[in-house]
Scaffold this active site. Structure first.
Site, short mmCIF file in Angstrom:
data_model
loop_
_atom_site.label_atom_id
_atom_site.label_comp_id
_atom_site.label_asym_id
_atom_site.label_seq_id
_atom_site.Cartn_x
_atom_site.Cartn_y
_atom_site.Cartn_z
CG HIS A 63 -5.65 3.80 -12.36
ND1 HIS A 63 -6.85 3.85 -11.89
CD2 HIS A 63 -5.37 4.00 -13.64
CE1 HIS A 63 -7.50 3.95 -13.16
NE2 HIS A 63 -6.70 3.98 -14.09
CB SER B 13 10.82 10.53 15.52
OG SER B 13 10.37 9.85 16.34
CE LYS C 109 9.53 8.61 10.48
NZ LYS C 109 8.26 8.29 11.37
CD GLU D 79 3.99 14.39 7.61
OE1 GLU D 79 3.16 14.17 8.24
OE2 GLU D 79 5.07 14.33 7.26
#
Ligand code: ARG
Length: 436
Positions: free
Chosen positions: A155, A276, A282, A289
């Site tokens: 979980h 970024s 970043k 992704e």
């Protein structure tokens, strides 16, 4: 006039012609188409259906087409209907009359089925090799982290201590099954449709075993109608690739989580992350992704092809021309994902200290604490209750099961002795489970 203008007179409507055309995507099977034609022509010559001279001319002509495509002096004609008509027309242009004999005892229906099986077999074998590369990379990472203790989750809540080797080993098992699914699919599609003709075989005394074996198939397809009308080998390939993509996507998701500041379990070297354009700090896990994102695209191809096939009466229907773009894109997508993912898995840096620290927080050894009491004779449900109360106590006092005094332990149960501390040690917890 079309090569198939049997009963037709006059030209086809240009809109239909463009709509009908598959050369834009099936040209990628040109190697397989030529291979299939070489085998078919050799068989026709061998069986005396065409003369040995014609068979030889066809062979030479097909080889010259291959060579010219390879050296760039021949380009695929984008106005051809499909790869099969392109090769046959080019052959006839080169060798004249003999070229017109190539299609004896053959239909584009068994031809396209054979081309696509050949293509899929070899593309899947190549993908399986790529996947083996990822498995080997994982093997190496597993070896390096047999003693790295980390939290195991259910979980997405910390559950019990595990090792990073166990976690990576789970990924390895998933991907090993994907490998074997590919092998199963290859084995099942290893039958040659040639000789099935349009659907009912042929009246020529052909030798289907010969064509099958020249092309490297295990045997000819048993039923001619089935040979030209099923694309279950495409569906099976897309299914295997879809399942593989769910695995890659889940791995990608975990790497993304692990690379977050919240987890801090892993970091990607600069070469495998992007920055970024606005936020200078970043470091984004784009490869992961994209792998996660592209899984949807592969599932889509499976769904689309299932839907395309489900209502088709036997035998061939033009609907099936739609199988190729889906299959090719799925193969390309999975290959690109593996190509990016494998070196990333080799390079990812794991933060053992963060993992060990996270495993020490959240009472991951509470089950072991209960098991301690069970070994001293308490029923598990009672032991579970006592360990639960201890966890509550610790949480209230800001302590852990390792720091709580023996006096406090004994308030909960006199069965507790000093050896509880040794038992709760996380390394010992994983050791007892055979993980270290
Ligand atoms: N381009 C076609 C396909 O991909 C080849 C088979 C054509 N057969 C036919 N009977 N029209 O399916």
């Amino acid at each position: 006039m079309k090569l198939w203008a049997g009963r037709a007179s006059g030209d086809i409507n240009p809109a239909l012609e463009a709509f009908n055309r598959s050369i834009g995507f099936d040209a990628r099977m040109v190697k397989e188409d030529i291979q299939g034609s070489l085998a078919h022509a050799a068989m026709l010559g061998e069986c005396g259906i065409i003369s040995k001279e014609d068979a030889k001319m066809i062979e030479t002509g097909l080889h010259s087409i291959s060579a010219d495509l390879a050296n760039g002096s021949l380009a695929i004609d984008p106005s051809a209907e499909d790869v099969h008509t392109f090769v046959e027309a080019e052959l006839t242009r080169r060798i004249g009359g003999a070229g017109k004999r190539l299609h004896t005892g053959r239909s584009r229906n068994d031809q396209v089925a054979a081309d696509l099986r050949l293509y899929t077999k070899s593309a899947l074998s190549a993908l399986r090799e790529q996947l083996k590369g990822l498995l080997e990379t994982l093997d190496a990472r597993i070896e390096g982290h047999r003693a790295t203790v980390m939290p195991g989750y259910t979980h997405l809540q910390r559950a019990q201590p595990v090792t990073l080797a166990l976690h990576l080993g789970a990924w390895h098992e998933m991907l090993a099954r994907d490998c074997s699914r590919m092998e199963d699919a290859i084995r099942r599609m290893d039958e040659c449709p040639l000789g099935a003709g349009a659907l009912a075989g042929t009246t020529y005394p052909i030798d289907r075993t010969m064509t099958a074996s020249v092309l490297g198939f295990a045997r000819p397809c048993a039923n001619t109608m089935d040979a030209v009308s099923d694309r279950d080998f495409v569906l099976e390939t897309l299914s295997a690739l879809s399942i593989l993509m769910t695995h890659l996507s889940r791995m990608a998701e975990e790497v993304i989580l692990w690379c977050s500041s919240e987890f801090g379990f892993a970091a990607l070297p600069d070469a495998f992350a992007t920055g970024s354009s606005i936020m200078p700090q970043k470091k984004n896990p784009d490869i992961c992704e994209l792998v996660r994102g592209k899984s949807g695209r592969v599932f889509g191809h499976l769904m689309g092809t299932l839907a395309m096939m489900k209502g088709l009466p036997l035998a061939y229907n033009k609907d099936m021309q739609e199988d190729k773009e889906a299959l090719f894109d799925a193969l390309d997508t999975v290959s690109a994902c593996l190509e990016a993912f494998t070196p990333m898995m080799a390079a990812i840096v794991f933060n053992k200290d963060r993992m060990r620290a996270a495993a020490a927080e959240g009472f991951l050894n509470a089950t072991d604490c209960a098991d301690y009491l069970v070994k001293k004779g308490l029923p598990f449900r009672e032991a579970y209750g006592i360990a639960g109360a201890l966890v509550r106590d610790c949480a209230e006092r800001g302590e852990t099961l390792e720091t709580l005094s023996i006096g406090e332990y004994r308030k909960h149960s006199v069965l507790f002795n000093e050896d509880i501390y040794e038992l709760l040690n996380l390394e010992n917890c994983v050791k007892r489970r055979g993980l270290l």
